[in-house]
Design an enzyme around this catalytic site. Structure first.
Site, short mmCIF file in Angstrom:
data_model
loop_
_atom_site.label_atom_id
_atom_site.label_comp_id
_atom_site.label_asym_id
_atom_site.label_seq_id
_atom_site.Cartn_x
_atom_site.Cartn_y
_atom_site.Cartn_z
N GLU A 2 3.20 5.35 -3.79
CA GLU A 2 3.12 6.48 -4.89
C GLU A 2 4.65 7.19 -4.95
OE1 GLU A 2 -1.03 5.91 -4.17
OE2 GLU A 2 0.61 6.48 -2.71
N ASP A 42 0.94 -1.18 0.11
CA ASP A 42 0.22 0.09 0.07
C ASP A 42 0.85 1.26 0.00
OD1 ASP A 42 -2.20 1.48 -0.02
OD2 ASP A 42 -3.09 0.64 1.70
N ASP A 99 -8.52 4.00 -3.48
CA ASP A 99 -9.39 4.08 -2.50
C ASP A 99 -10.76 4.76 -3.10
OD1 ASP A 99 -7.75 3.13 -0.77
OD2 ASP A 99 -7.35 4.97 0.14
#
Length: 790
Positions: free
Chosen positions: A410, A407, A480
């Site tokens: 980025e 997760d 998300d």
């Protein structure tokens, strides 16, 4: 993963300003003064700068351009292949130089250095535009650099696909005539790969924040602009079919390894399970109710109240994680755990990374603790090794987890994008490596897994991706997303374009992740409908995965009896299709195949398919048509120009037209192409519960067809040493002959005998999920070529 990012207008303004800078760049128009032909390249000296054309293969060309007197030193993070010297012919006339390979003519204008790509018949495939390649000095985030760009002509009949996954995009699928920002951050991605229906693909080997402009000169050109670099560097791939373009792309950037068979079953996840007891209760409810599932997922903050990065499962809630994993494994369920690349101060892991210089200046504003926690430097090989060792010894290998949820990769620091540009990585300034964090992060984890857990195939679920990530065993997930039909509708073209970017495995949170950052009331009819429609779509995605806020497991009391029956129907269908899906996964690894297919993969010459955002092929057989609007009982479906069968009824339909397809809540319209061969297994509760020795073989008459079956040990990496088997099933429509080839290859435990219960599909025959009770032929196959007539 859990940061609600705002200030989108700020980001849009930023990228518009970047566009202004780049569009006012000075054209290169650099004339060629001299050239040098080498073993696999031609170097051109320009009146200002250099250009190099590398003949990587007969159908792969690399182009480099710089305004400097020599090319900068550059180690590609994307390319993972050493090209062998290619044979080519070089000649010239008054206006042009021409490089000819066995598949291409690369024509270079002497006056402007602009390149035109032609096939051997002299027909133009594509050509650089009037500005072709440019570099212009610029200051970005206080950093002196160069904006670089490439421009291509784009005729009116061209459609363009790829460029990664942008979860909150505009619902369009074709990039012809539209723009796309390509700066990886929370809720948007970037994969610098573009496919054209004119038969070519492009890959830009630049890692800075970039923009694609598809509207140049009234949509007659497109431009790719990167905010930082010292050279233009792009690859041209000639198909002309999309499968061949993706094959060349993955040849250049790395093959996708095989996932274990369980990874193609259902993933059950929720934000979040709070204890060992809760996870085991989920296991029990699935197994006690005989609902198929293969994976249960532990999401974030199992470490609470310790800082993030401590890699500790709180003992009060998880008294014995190893025993928990053993219980899951006894029930033939695998476990996936979320582990982040972010570290809070006050942990041994933070201190160890800081000591060896393995932390960055990039921080995440932790929405739980309201601390600024630090990203490690995934570009640093020693930091990657240490990061892997910490997670391996604290969680993954220690307790026996089977998969890793990657997760927040980025990296996500909200709207502070200049801080990412100004950061210093091991490889250089953040501005030049803005988009490659996920690539390097997954690289370290995959390499560590392969070294230290060699008998178990790696599976990683990553929130971001970049060109080359497929070689690291990572599935891209669309982040998300909101719990609404609008968000659901946006996911379909994003999945299609992500896979058209060369990433074979993509998934979304079935049902959406959040509803105004809370759980919706899943017991309400409108949310039951949303979840049902999304679940139908999920069953025909490469990876099949439930996740988000609120209880939505298939056994949940939030579902009424009708909803439960529909969900179970599609869950059972997914498991019955595992022989088909696993064989396609085998082709992904051995043939660089694409499972989730833009319609242009199979119908590239049908312009009616170019702008359809919500239909795709799932393998060679299924035309998938998700229902993405509330309250719909039918939807428009375009049937490309061939013969089709309604999967649910067996009704035959002719293509080349748009129909009103029945779409009651229990039905997602599915159509099967004539000539398809679909192997279906028994009903199962987990992927390896029953051997595939008895296969229901559905054949859809009306055209010739074939299907290649793939089998191996279902886990481990012995297939890389040749321990797998395949055979091809062929249908000859005119003679009504079914042919099965010799089996090629072998592996320990390989089935020596298959029984094929053959069904020629027709009206109300061989339809839907149910196991057929009557067969047109029963074929006994023991590995030797056989032919039967039906």
């Amino acid at each position: 993963m859990r940061l609600k990012t705002t200030a989108l207008n700020f980001l849009k303004l930023f990228f518009l300003s970047a566009a202004f800078v780049c569009f006012n760049a000075i054209n290169s128009f650099a004339a060629i003064k001299s050239y040098q032909v080498k073993s696999n390249e031609v170097v051109f000296k320009l009146d200002k700068g250099l250009m190099k054309i590398v003949i990587c293969k007969d159908d792969v060309i690399e182009v480099k351009y710089t305004i400097f007197d020599e090319f900068p030193k550059f180690n590609s993070l994307i390319i993972d292949h050493k090209w062998q010297p290619a044979t080519f012919k070089f000649d010239q006339d008054k206006a042009n130089y021409t490089i000819t390979t066995q598949r291409l003519k690369v024509v270079v204008n002497k006056a402007t250095n602009a390149i035109t790509y032609k096939n051997l018949q002299g027909e133009t495939i594509t050509s650089e535009g009037s500005e072709n390649k440019t570099m212009k000095a610029a200051t970005v985030a206080g950093i002196e650099t160069y904006n670089i760009s490439t421009e291509f002509n784009s005729p009116s009949n061209e459609a363009l696909y790829g460029l990664g996954c942008h979860p909150e995009d505009s619902l369009s699928i074709n990039y012809k005539g539209r723009n796309q920002d390509l700066a990886i951050r929370y809720m948007t991605g970037a994969i610098p790969v573009l496919l054209s229906t004119n038969g070519y693909g492009l890959l830009w080997d630049n890692y800075s924040a970039s923009n694609f402009y598809g509207t140049v000169d009234n949509n007659t050109k497109f431009k790719y602009v990167s905010e930082s670099g010292k050279q233009v560097d792009y690859y041209f791939f000639y198909g002309p079919d999309f499968d061949q373009i993706i094959n060349l792309y993955r040849t250049a950037t790395g093959k996708a390894p095989m996932y274990a068979k369980w990874a193609f079953g259902l993933f059950q996840s929720q934000d979040r399970y709070m204890s060992q007891k809760e996870i085991l209760s989920v296991k029990d409810k699935y197994r006690d109710n005989h609902i198929p599932v293969d994976v249960i997922v532990q999401d974030w903050y199992y470490w609470d109240p310790l800082p993030i990065g401590s890699h500790v499962m709180k003992p009060e809630r998880y008294p014995n994680p190893k025993a928990m994993m053993d219980e899951l494994h006894k029930a033939h369920i695998h476990g996936m755990i979320s582990i982040w690349p972010v570290f809070g101060k006050g942990t041994k892991n933070y201190d160890a990374l800081e000591k060896m210089g393995g932390l960055t200046s990039i921080t995440w504003d932790n929405i739980v603790t309201h601390t600024f926690d630090t990203y490690y430097d995934a570009h640093n090989p020693k930091a990657r090794d240490l990061y892997w060792q910490q997670a391996r010894d604290s969680l993954v290998k220690r307790y026996g987890w089977d998969a890793w949820w990657i997760d927040q990769c980025e990296p996500d620091n909200g709207t502070l994008l200049d801080a990412r540009r100004q950061a210093t990585f091991y490889t250089g300034k953040g501005i030049d490596y803005f988009n490659t964090y996920s690539l390097e992060h997954t690289k370290g984890i995959y390499q560590g897994w392969r070294k230290d857990i060699p008998a178990k195939r790696a599976y990683f679920l990553a929130r971001q991706s970049f060109a080359g990530v497929q070689r690291n065993g990572a599935t891209l997930w669309s982040s998300d997303i909101f719990c609404s039909f609008k968000a659901f509708k946006e996911q379909v073209p994003q999945g299609i374009n992500a896979c058209a970017s060369g990433i074979p495995y993509w998934t979304s949170d079935i049902g959406g992740y959040q509803y105004y950052w809370k759980a919706p009331d899943w017991s309400k009819p409108e949310f039951r409908e949303l979840f049902t429609r999304w679940f139908q779509f999920g069953a025909f995605c490469p990876i099949f995965r439930i996740h988000g806020k609120g209880e939505r497991a298939l056994f949940s009391d939030n579902w009424d009896a009708e909803t439960k029956a529909i969900l179970l129907k599609y869950d059972n269908l997914r498991y019955r299709l595992l022989p088909y899906i696993y064989s396609l996964a085998g082709r992904v690894t051995t043939d660089n195949y694409t499972i989730m297919r833009s319609l242009s993969f199979d119908f590239r010459k049908d312009p009616n398919t170019y702008n359809i955002p919500d239909q795709y092929m799932f393998g060679p057989a299924f035309l998938v048509n998700p229902v993405t609007a509330h309250g719909e009982n039918e939807r428009k479906v375009y049937l490309p120009k061939t013969k089709w069968y309604d999967f649910w009824t067996g009704k035959e339909l002719n293509g080349g037209k748009t129909i009103d397809a029945p779409a009651t809540i229990a039905t997602m319209p599915l159509y099967v192409k004539a000539g398809s061969i679909i192997p279906m297994g028994p009903e199962m509760e987990y992927a390896t519960q029953k051997p595939a020795d008895k296969i229901e073989l559905r054949i859809y008459p009306g055209a010739d067809g074939s299907f290649k079956m793939y089998e191996d040990e279902n886990d481990n990496y012995n297939y890389e040493k040749g321990a797998y088997a395949n055979f091809t099933i062929t249908w000859k429509d005119k003679t009504r002959e079914l042919m099965i080839s010799d089996t090629k290859g072998n592996f320990p435990g390989m089935l020596k005998h298959h029984t094929f219960n053959v069904v020629l599909v027709g009206k109300d025959k061989g339809t839907g999920v149910a196991v057929a009770q009557k067969f047109d032929k029963v074929v006994q196959y023991s590995g030797k070529a056989t032919v039967v007539k039906l």
